[in-house]
Every structure is written in structure tokens, then in C-alpha cells.
Scaffold this active site. Structure first.
Site, mmCIF file in Angstrom:
data_model
loop_
_atom_site.group_PDB
_atom_site.id
_atom_site.type_symbol
_atom_site.label_atom_id
_atom_site.label_comp_id
_atom_site.label_asym_id
_atom_site.label_seq_id
_atom_site.Cartn_x
_atom_site.Cartn_y
_atom_site.Cartn_z
ATOM 1 C CD GLU A 9 8.129 7.843 10.509
ATOM 2 O OE1 GLU A 9 8.163 7.148 11.512
ATOM 3 O OE2 GLU A 9 8.480 7.440 9.392
ATOM 4 C CB CYS A 38 8.609 10.048 1.218
ATOM 5 S SG CYS A 38 7.653 8.612 1.677
ATOM 6 C CB CYS A 68 -1.467 2.405 8.312
ATOM 7 S SG CYS A 68 -2.346 1.869 6.811
ATOM 8 C CB CYS A 93 0.872 -4.281 5.020
ATOM 9 S SG CYS A 93 -0.465 -3.589 4.026
ATOM 10 C CB CYS A 137 4.092 -1.952 6.464
ATOM 11 S SG CYS A 137 3.878 -0.178 6.683
ATOM 12 C CB CYS A 179 6.236 4.401 5.701
ATOM 13 S SG CYS A 179 5.491 2.785 5.528
HETATM 14 N N1 SAH Z 1 -0.383 2.863 2.310
HETATM 15 C C1 SAH Z 1 0.140 3.101 1.032
HETATM 16 C C2 SAH Z 1 1.258 4.115 1.015
HETATM 17 C C3 SAH Z 1 2.227 4.079 2.148
HETATM 18 S S1 SAH Z 1 3.318 2.701 2.159
HETATM 19 C C4 SAH Z 1 0.560 1.819 0.377
HETATM 20 O O1 SAH Z 1 0.610 0.790 1.048
HETATM 21 O O2 SAH Z 1 0.805 1.835 -0.815
HETATM 22 C C5 SAH Z 1 4.416 3.105 0.828
HETATM 23 C C6 SAH Z 1 5.060 1.906 0.162
HETATM 24 O O3 SAH Z 1 6.040 1.328 1.028
HETATM 25 C C7 SAH Z 1 4.076 0.801 -0.194
HETATM 26 O O4 SAH Z 1 4.345 0.305 -1.480
HETATM 27 C C8 SAH Z 1 4.383 -0.231 0.858
HETATM 28 O O5 SAH Z 1 3.970 -1.511 0.467
HETATM 29 C C9 SAH Z 1 5.875 -0.081 0.994
HETATM 30 N N2 SAH Z 1 6.453 -0.650 2.203
HETATM 31 C C10 SAH Z 1 5.942 -0.676 3.446
HETATM 32 N N3 SAH Z 1 6.775 -1.290 4.288
HETATM 33 C C11 SAH Z 1 7.864 -1.661 3.566
HETATM 34 C C12 SAH Z 1 9.068 -2.340 3.871
HETATM 35 N N4 SAH Z 1 9.311 -2.762 5.101
HETATM 36 N N5 SAH Z 1 9.955 -2.548 2.878
HETATM 37 C C13 SAH Z 1 9.695 -2.111 1.614
HETATM 38 N N6 SAH Z 1 8.579 -1.468 1.254
HETATM 39 C C14 SAH Z 1 7.656 -1.251 2.227
HETATM 40 FE FE1 SF4 Z 2 -0.661 0.894 5.600
HETATM 41 FE FE2 SF4 Z 2 1.872 0.157 5.529
HETATM 42 FE FE3 SF4 Z 2 0.017 -1.349 4.355
HETATM 43 FE FE4 SF4 Z 2 0.681 1.033 3.299
HETATM 44 S S1 SF4 Z 2 2.008 -0.772 3.501
HETATM 45 S S2 SF4 Z 2 -1.390 0.195 3.626
HETATM 46 S S3 SF4 Z 2 1.108 2.184 5.173
HETATM 47 S S4 SF4 Z 2 0.162 -0.954 6.542
#
Ligand code: SAH
Ligand code: SF4
Length: 364
Positions: A94, A107, A114, A118, A121, A338
Site C-alpha cells: 500500500e 507514505c 509486519c 502491535c 495496527c 497502514c
Molecule cells: N513499523 C513502523 C512504521 C509503520 S507504522 C512503526 O511502527 O513505526 C507507522 C505509524 O503508524 C506508527 O507510528 C504506528 O504506531 C502508527 N499506527 C499504526 N496503526 C495505527 C492506528 N490504528 N492508529 C494510529 N496510528 C497507527
Molecule cells: Fe508493524 Fe504496525 Fe507495529 Fe509498525 S505499528 S511495527 S507496522 S505492527
């Protein structure tokens, strides 16, 4: 699988060698390199200063675009556009384009899925499929660069905040960054590319040692291990104290400001107590905090904080002298968080499949 060489996987030296193997001189490599990174060619047949014979030879041996766009969505305000690409092995990538005043920010994704899991996410919820290749990272940028060029615009900023953990795919991500910043390639200023990481401590130290000029953002989201463990499983491996030590090392090595990302989840990490803990943790550090109300996802029950709570959180941080910005969730109506578009498309495909199955069963 496509067995052709993708030109974006080659360094300039590789390209010279590749062409030498085809019996072509070095200046052809220069021409092709220019077409790739400054002419935004999508097909070898666009490379009009190459002979027809060479173009035909190349067409059988190489590819330029490593994926095909399958879904494109525009936000209701027209300022955000998201494209879902399909890779030859069936994986998805994406990429989001955000227009804001004069900025054209992309972006981009660094992995299919991944591995970090988390909980809030959408990408973390789908699990890990594979690392993206250099070409698959670089081509996301070139795809949009080409499109923007058609209206006289260009990519001004890149954030590695799409699918995946950039520092888990360190080699390919940083090779892509080098390609995108090289003056003879895409030539974007290093300071215009932000790498966002969940906090992979050894990789942050390596990044610091390499004196990288690309800004680093850390997805912190909680200021105590008890809270962060619930949201970010990798925190159990590298707890906050270790992470902060790596961050201090990075700042000492590079003298560069760090950004902390904090997705505000209603009633969970948006309390004044968490703001105070964060204030204590980062007080005096060369840093800035981005506060982003949570983008709700299918696999997580939490919701975004109210504006009042966001403001109260920000005010509390200010008491510690910590600067912060509230980021608006852009493109929320097009699943621009994402991993969310892939999620929706696959869900709809699954629903369609179920519908067909039901029809078959009922003999329709
Ligand atoms: N893996 C990396 C980069 C990709 S995620 C990381 O975690 O930093 C990019 C950003 O989006 C990160 O700060 C992540 O914590 C945030 N993110 C992921 N899911 C989200 C959500 N549902 N709402 C807001 N921010 C989110
Ligand atoms: Fe992976 Fe999403 Fe965590 Fe970033 S926020 S490290 S993309 S699981």
C-alpha cells in the site's frame, strides 16, 4: 513468479555489468539510469534514445514496474490518494499520497505485513508475509513521481509509515533510501525522508553509527513498560529503558532531533498520568512528540481520544517543556491507515467468495 530482472533492484554498477553482459557500452547504463530515476519511465519502450533493437532485447530481460495497481481510492476532500499494488507472488503493498499545501508526501511500505504484532495496527493484525525488495520500495515512489510529473508536481517528502517495520528490513530499506537520495538517481534531500520504527534497539544503534541524515521517528505510544507491553509486544524484548538508551546514543552520534509517535487511544494511553510519565521520560531530550488520535481498526477494540483529552494531554506535556503537534488523521475515509486497504479489499474478496459459494450450494 517473474524471473526477469527488475531494473530498480540494480545499483548503477550492477546496471553497467548487466548491460556489459548484453554487449552494451557503459553510456547505455547512464541513459537507462536517467530514464529510470529522472525520466520516470514505466516501460523500456519509453526510452527513446535507445535503439529499437536494444529496447526489444531489454523488454525480454527486464521489468520496471514490479507490481500492478489493483485499487485506487481518493479521500472525500480529494487531497489523499491511496493505491493498493499487487506483487507477482500475490502479496500486496500500500502507498498513500497526501497533498498538503505545497507538500506532496508519500507514505510507503517496506514489508508485506509486519512481524511486530502491535495490537492497534491493521498491518500488525495481519502478520508477516515477507520483506519488500529494493525495487518494490523504490517503485512505489517512482509510480507517484510519474503521476505527479504529469501535472507539473513532484514528490517533496516520504515517510516510511506504510506497511511494515523499516528497520526489520534494514538492508533493503536503507538501500532504497540511498537510491532515492542519490544526486544522480532520484535526488530527494535526505532530510525529506522519515524512517519510523517501533523501536528495534540494535538497528537504531546501527543507524546512529552510520550517521544517517534521514530523520528518525519512534513509535512510543506508552511511557511505562506495563502499558507499552500491552500495545507493542516487541517492548518485552527491548523495554523502554533500553530504547531510550539507544535514542540518546542516536542523538549523541548525529545531533539530530528525534520524533516520538503517540497514537492516542481513548481511556488507555491518553491519561494525564501517561502524559506525566512521558514528560518525565523525554524531558530535556532533543525531541518532538506527534500526537495522533487512534485510527480504529477491525482487530482492536480501542477508539480515538476526544479532542479535549488530546488537548489536555498536550498541555500536560508542555508543562515538562516537551513540544508536540496534534496530527490530523488524513484519508481516514479511505482506510489510509497502514494495512487497512489491503485488509478491506481481501475482506470484500472473501465476502464475494462466500456469496459465490452460497450460490453454488443453493444451485443458483
Ligand atoms: N513499523 C513502523 C512504521 C509503520 S507504522 C512503526 O511502527 O513505526 C507507522 C505509524 O503508524 C506508527 O507510528 C504506528 O504506531 C502508527 N499506527 C499504526 N496503526 C495505527 C492506528 N490504528 N492508529 C494510529 N496510528 C497507527
Ligand atoms: Fe508493524 Fe504496525 Fe507495529 Fe509498525 S505499528 S511495527 S507496522 S505492527
Amino acid at each position: 513468479m517473474d524471473t526477469k530482472t527488475n531494473l530498480y533492484d540494480l545499483s548503477f554498477a550492477d546496471l553497467i555489468q548487466f548491460l556489459a553482459d548484453l554487449g552494451e557500452p557503459k553510456f547505455r547504463a547512464q541513459q537507462i539510469w536517467h530514464w529510470l530515476y529522472q525520466g520516470y519511465a514505466a516501460d523500456v519502450h519509453e526510452m527513446t534514445n535507445l535503439s529499437k533493437g536494444l529496447r526489444e532485447k531489454l523488454a525480454t530481460a527486464v521489468t520496471i514496474q514490479p507490481f500492478v495497481p489493483v485499487t485506487t481510492q481518493h479521500s472525500s476532500d480529494g487531497q489523499t490518494k491511496k493505491v493498493l499494488f499487487r506483487l507477482p507472488d500475490g502479496q500486496y503493498v500500500e502507498t498513500v499520497l497526501m497533498r498538503y499545501e505545497k507538500r506532496r508526501t508519500l507514505c510507503i511500505s517496506t514489508q508485506a505485513g509486519c512481524a511486530m504484532g502491535c495490537v492497534f495496527c491493521a498491518t500488525g493484525q495481519m502478520g508477516f508475509f515477507r520483506h519488500l525488495r529494493v525495487s518494490e520500495i523504490v517503485a512505489q515512489v517512482l509510480y507517484f513521481a510519474r503521476e505527479l510529473a504529469a501535472s507539473g508536481e513532484h514528490v517533496t517528502n516520504i515517510v516510511m509509515m506504510g506497511m511494515g517495520e523499516p528497520l526489520h528490513n534494514y538492508e533493503n530499506t536503507l538501500t532504497a533510501v540511498d537510491r532515492l537520495t542519490a544526486p544522480d538517481a532520484f535526488n530527494l534531500g535526505a532530510r525529506k525522508i522519515t524512517i519510523s520504527t517501533v523501536g528495534l534497539v540494535p538497528a537504531i544503534r546501527r543507524y546512529a553509527d552510520e550517521q544517517r541524515q534521514t530523520p528518525l521517528a519512534i513509535s512510543l505510544h506508552a511511557a511505562t513498560d506495563a502499558e507499552r507491553n500491552k500495545l507493542i509486544p516487541i517492548n518485552k524484548r527491548w523495554p523502554i529503558a533500553d530504547l531510550m538508551e539507544a535514542i540518546r546514543y542516536y542523538i549523541a552520534q548525529t545531533n539530530r532531533r528525534i520524533t516520538f509517535e503517540w497514537a492516542l487511544i481513548h481511556g488507555q494511553n491518553d491519561t494525564l498520568q501517561q502524559a506525566q510519565k512521558l514528560g518525565e521520560l523525554v524531558q530535556g531530550l532533543l525531541c518532538h512528540v506527534n500526537l495522533i488520535p487512534l485510527n480504529p481498526t477491525a482487530g482492536f477494540a480501542g477508539g480515538p481520544s476526544s479532542l479535549e483529552r488530546v488537548e489536555a494531554f498536550q498541555q500536560e506535556l508542555a508543562r515538562y517543556g516537551v513540544s508536540s503537534t496534534v496530527r490530523v488523521r488524513r484519508g481516514i475515509d479511505i482506510q489510509a491507515g497502514c494495512g487497512q486497504l489491503r485488509d478491506r479489499v481481501l475482506r470484500e474478496a472473501e465476502a464475494e467468495k462466500l456469496r459465490i459459494d452460497v450460490q453454488v450450494q443453493s444451485g443458483e
